[in-house]
Design a protein around this motif. Structure first.
Motif, PDB file in Angstrom:
ATOM      1  N   UNK A  52      26.544 -75.698  39.817  1.00 51.65           N
ATOM      2  CA  UNK A  52      27.856 -75.267  39.321  1.00 51.65           C
ATOM      3  C   UNK A  52      27.991 -75.564  37.829  1.00 51.65           C
ATOM      4  N   UNK A  53      27.611 -76.767  37.419  1.00 47.73           N
ATOM      5  CA  UNK A  53      27.741 -77.153  36.013  1.00 47.73           C
ATOM      6  C   UNK A  53      26.855 -76.284  35.121  1.00 47.73           C
ATOM      7  N   UNK A  54      25.636 -76.013  35.567  1.00 46.60           N
ATOM      8  CA  UNK A  54      24.734 -75.163  34.777  1.00 46.60           C
ATOM      9  C   UNK A  54      25.246 -73.733  34.689  1.00 46.60           C
ATOM     10  N   UNK A  55      25.753 -73.192  35.792  1.00 47.31           N
ATOM     11  CA  UNK A  55      26.325 -71.846  35.768  1.00 47.31           C
ATOM     12  C   UNK A  55      27.501 -71.806  34.795  1.00 47.31           C
ATOM     13  N   UNK A  56      28.321 -72.848  34.809  1.00 48.98           N
ATOM     14  CA  UNK A  56      29.476 -72.887  33.921  1.00 48.98           C
ATOM     15  C   UNK A  56      29.058 -72.971  32.452  1.00 48.98           C
ATOM     16  N   UNK A  57      28.105 -73.829  32.125  1.00 45.27           N
ATOM     17  CA  UNK A  57      27.681 -73.997  30.728  1.00 45.27           C
ATOM     18  C   UNK A  57      26.905 -72.779  30.242  1.00 45.27           C
ATOM     19  N   UNK A  58      25.810 -72.460  30.930  1.00 45.77           N
ATOM     20  CA  UNK A  58      24.956 -71.360  30.496  1.00 45.77           C
ATOM     21  C   UNK A  58      25.684 -70.021  30.654  1.00 45.77           C
ATOM     22  N   UNK A  59      26.366 -69.856  31.777  1.00 49.95           N
ATOM     23  CA  UNK A  59      27.125 -68.627  32.004  1.00 49.95           C
ATOM     24  C   UNK A  59      28.250 -68.458  31.007  1.00 49.95           C
ATOM     25  N   UNK A  60      28.914 -69.555  30.668  1.00 52.94           N
ATOM     26  CA  UNK A  60      29.990 -69.486  29.682  1.00 52.94           C
ATOM     27  C   UNK A  60      29.486 -68.997  28.338  1.00 52.94           C
ATOM     28  N   UNK A  61      28.362 -69.554  27.898  1.00 54.51           N
ATOM     29  CA  UNK A  61      27.764 -69.122  26.629  1.00 54.51           C
ATOM     30  C   UNK A  61      27.360 -67.653  26.719  1.00 54.51           C
ATOM     31  N   UNK A  62      26.709 -67.274  27.817  1.00 56.13           N
ATOM     32  CA  UNK A  62      26.255 -65.890  27.985  1.00 56.13           C
ATOM     33  C   UNK A  62      27.425 -64.910  27.935  1.00 56.13           C
ATOM     34  N   UNK A  63      28.510 -65.247  28.612  1.00 56.54           N
ATOM     35  CA  UNK A  63      29.671 -64.345  28.638  1.00 56.54           C
ATOM     36  C   UNK A  63      30.296 -64.239  27.249  1.00 56.54           C
ATOM     37  N   UNK A  64      30.418 -65.341  26.538  1.00 61.70           N
ATOM     38  CA  UNK A  64      30.960 -65.282  25.176  1.00 61.70           C
ATOM     39  C   UNK A  64      30.101 -64.368  24.307  1.00 61.70           C
ATOM     40  N   UNK A  65      28.788 -64.477  24.452  1.00 59.00           N
ATOM     41  CA  UNK A  65      27.874 -63.660  23.655  1.00 59.00           C
ATOM     42  C   UNK A  65      27.770 -62.224  24.170  1.00 59.00           C
ATOM     43  N   UNK A  66      28.260 -61.981  25.365  1.00 57.66           N
ATOM     44  CA  UNK A  66      28.159 -60.646  25.938  1.00 57.66           C
ATOM     45  C   UNK A  66      26.782 -60.359  26.511  1.00 57.66           C
ATOM     46  N   UNK A  67      26.159 -61.379  27.092  1.00 52.99           N
ATOM     47  CA  UNK A  67      24.854 -61.225  27.738  1.00 52.99           C
ATOM     48  C   UNK A  67      25.029 -61.288  29.250  1.00 52.99           C
ATOM     49  N   UNK A  68      24.626 -60.256  29.933  1.00 60.20           N
ATOM     50  CA  UNK A  68      24.688 -60.196  31.398  1.00 60.20           C
ATOM     51  C   UNK A  68      26.092 -60.512  31.918  1.00 60.20           C
ATOM     52  N   UNK A  69      27.107 -59.999  31.241  1.00 54.96           N
ATOM     53  CA  UNK A  69      28.499 -60.312  31.563  1.00 54.96           C
ATOM     54  C   UNK A  69      28.841 -60.008  33.010  1.00 54.96           C
ATOM     55  N   UNK A  70      28.421 -58.850  33.501  1.00 55.31           N
ATOM     56  CA  UNK A  70      28.765 -58.483  34.883  1.00 55.31           C
ATOM     57  C   UNK A  70      28.119 -59.425  35.890  1.00 55.31           C
ATOM     58  N   UNK A  71      26.863 -59.725  35.717  1.00 58.67           N
ATOM     59  CA  UNK A  71      26.143 -60.612  36.636  1.00 58.67           C
ATOM     60  C   UNK A  71      26.739 -62.021  36.611  1.00 58.67           C
ATOM     61  N   UNK A  72      26.945 -62.567  35.422  1.00 57.55           N
ATOM     62  CA  UNK A  72      27.503 -63.909  35.315  1.00 57.55           C
ATOM     63  C   UNK A  72      28.918 -63.944  35.891  1.00 57.55           C
ATOM     64  N   UNK A  73      29.681 -62.875  35.676  1.00 62.33           N
ATOM     65  CA  UNK A  73      31.036 -62.821  36.215  1.00 62.33           C
ATOM     66  C   UNK A  73      31.024 -62.873  37.740  1.00 62.33           C
ATOM     67  N   UNK A  74      30.045 -62.257  38.364  1.00 62.40           N
ATOM     68  CA  UNK A  74      29.915 -62.340  39.823  1.00 62.40           C
ATOM     69  C   UNK A  74      29.665 -63.788  40.242  1.00 62.40           C
ATOM     70  N   UNK A  75      28.833 -64.505  39.493  1.00 67.42           N
ATOM     71  CA  UNK A  75      28.593 -65.923  39.791  1.00 67.42           C
ATOM     72  C   UNK A  75      29.885 -66.726  39.628  1.00 67.42           C
ATOM     73  N   UNK A  76      30.666 -66.407  38.589  1.00 68.62           N
ATOM     74  CA  UNK A  76      31.954 -67.082  38.396  1.00 68.62           C
ATOM     75  C   UNK A  76      32.900 -66.799  39.559  1.00 68.62           C
ATOM     76  N   UNK A  77      32.892 -65.564  40.050  1.00 68.73           N
ATOM     77  CA  UNK A  77      33.733 -65.207  41.205  1.00 68.73           C
ATOM     78  C   UNK A  77      33.352 -66.072  42.401  1.00 68.73           C
TER      79      UNK A  77
END
Length: 142
Positions: A52-77
């Motif tokens: 969870x912590x890794x998804x939040x940190x790495x996913x958060x950075x990825x979403x801010x940068x606009x990298x794999x936004x849809x995929x990471x957003x599914x993980x956030x869901x």
């Protein structure tokens, strides 16, 4: 920027990404072992705290940068649905005075669903990295 919908998606993407990043970093700063112990105390395997912590940190950075936004957003869901169902639902929408309710989790979930469905192209690195592939895919389909 092409239109107001892209501006809205950009705002959602930045707020959601920054929020998840900060929540993930706080799990590590507070001692990830504490989070592991808390996960185990509610009946979840401790290793899920790291996930969870890794998804939040790495996913958060990825979403801010606009990298794999849809995929990471599914993980956030999935993270938010799990948090609501396993922890927050029992304390109600606004909480019980000792623990926050699920109102923020639900807002994050809704933001993540929106980004998972629509994506966010404005100022997204995906637009630069995968630009040629998108053109090839459109040509192949036509």
């Amino acid at each position: 920027m092409k239109n107001k919908h892209e501006l809205g998606a950009l705002i959602l993407r930045l707020v959601l990404g920054i929020s998840f990043f900060i929540h993930g970093v706080s799990k590590f700063q507070g001692g990830i072992e504490n989070t592991v112990g808390w996960f185990e105390s509610i009946g979840l395997p401790g290793f899920l705290a790291y996930a969870a912590a890794l998804i939040e940190v790495v996913g958060g950075i990825a979403v801010v940068l606009g990298l794999f936004t849809r995929l990471v957003s599914v993980l956030f869901v999935l993270l938010m649905a799990g948090a609501i169902m396993k922890v927050k639902l029992a304390v109600g929408f606004l909480g019980n005075g000792q623990m926050a309710g699920y109102e923020l989790d639900l807002a994050f979930l809704a933001m993540a669903v929106s980004l998972a469905v629509t994506g966010s192209k404005a100022y997204a690195l995906d637009q630069f990295i995968f630009k040629g592939q998108e053109t090839e895919n459109k040509t192949a389909v036509s």
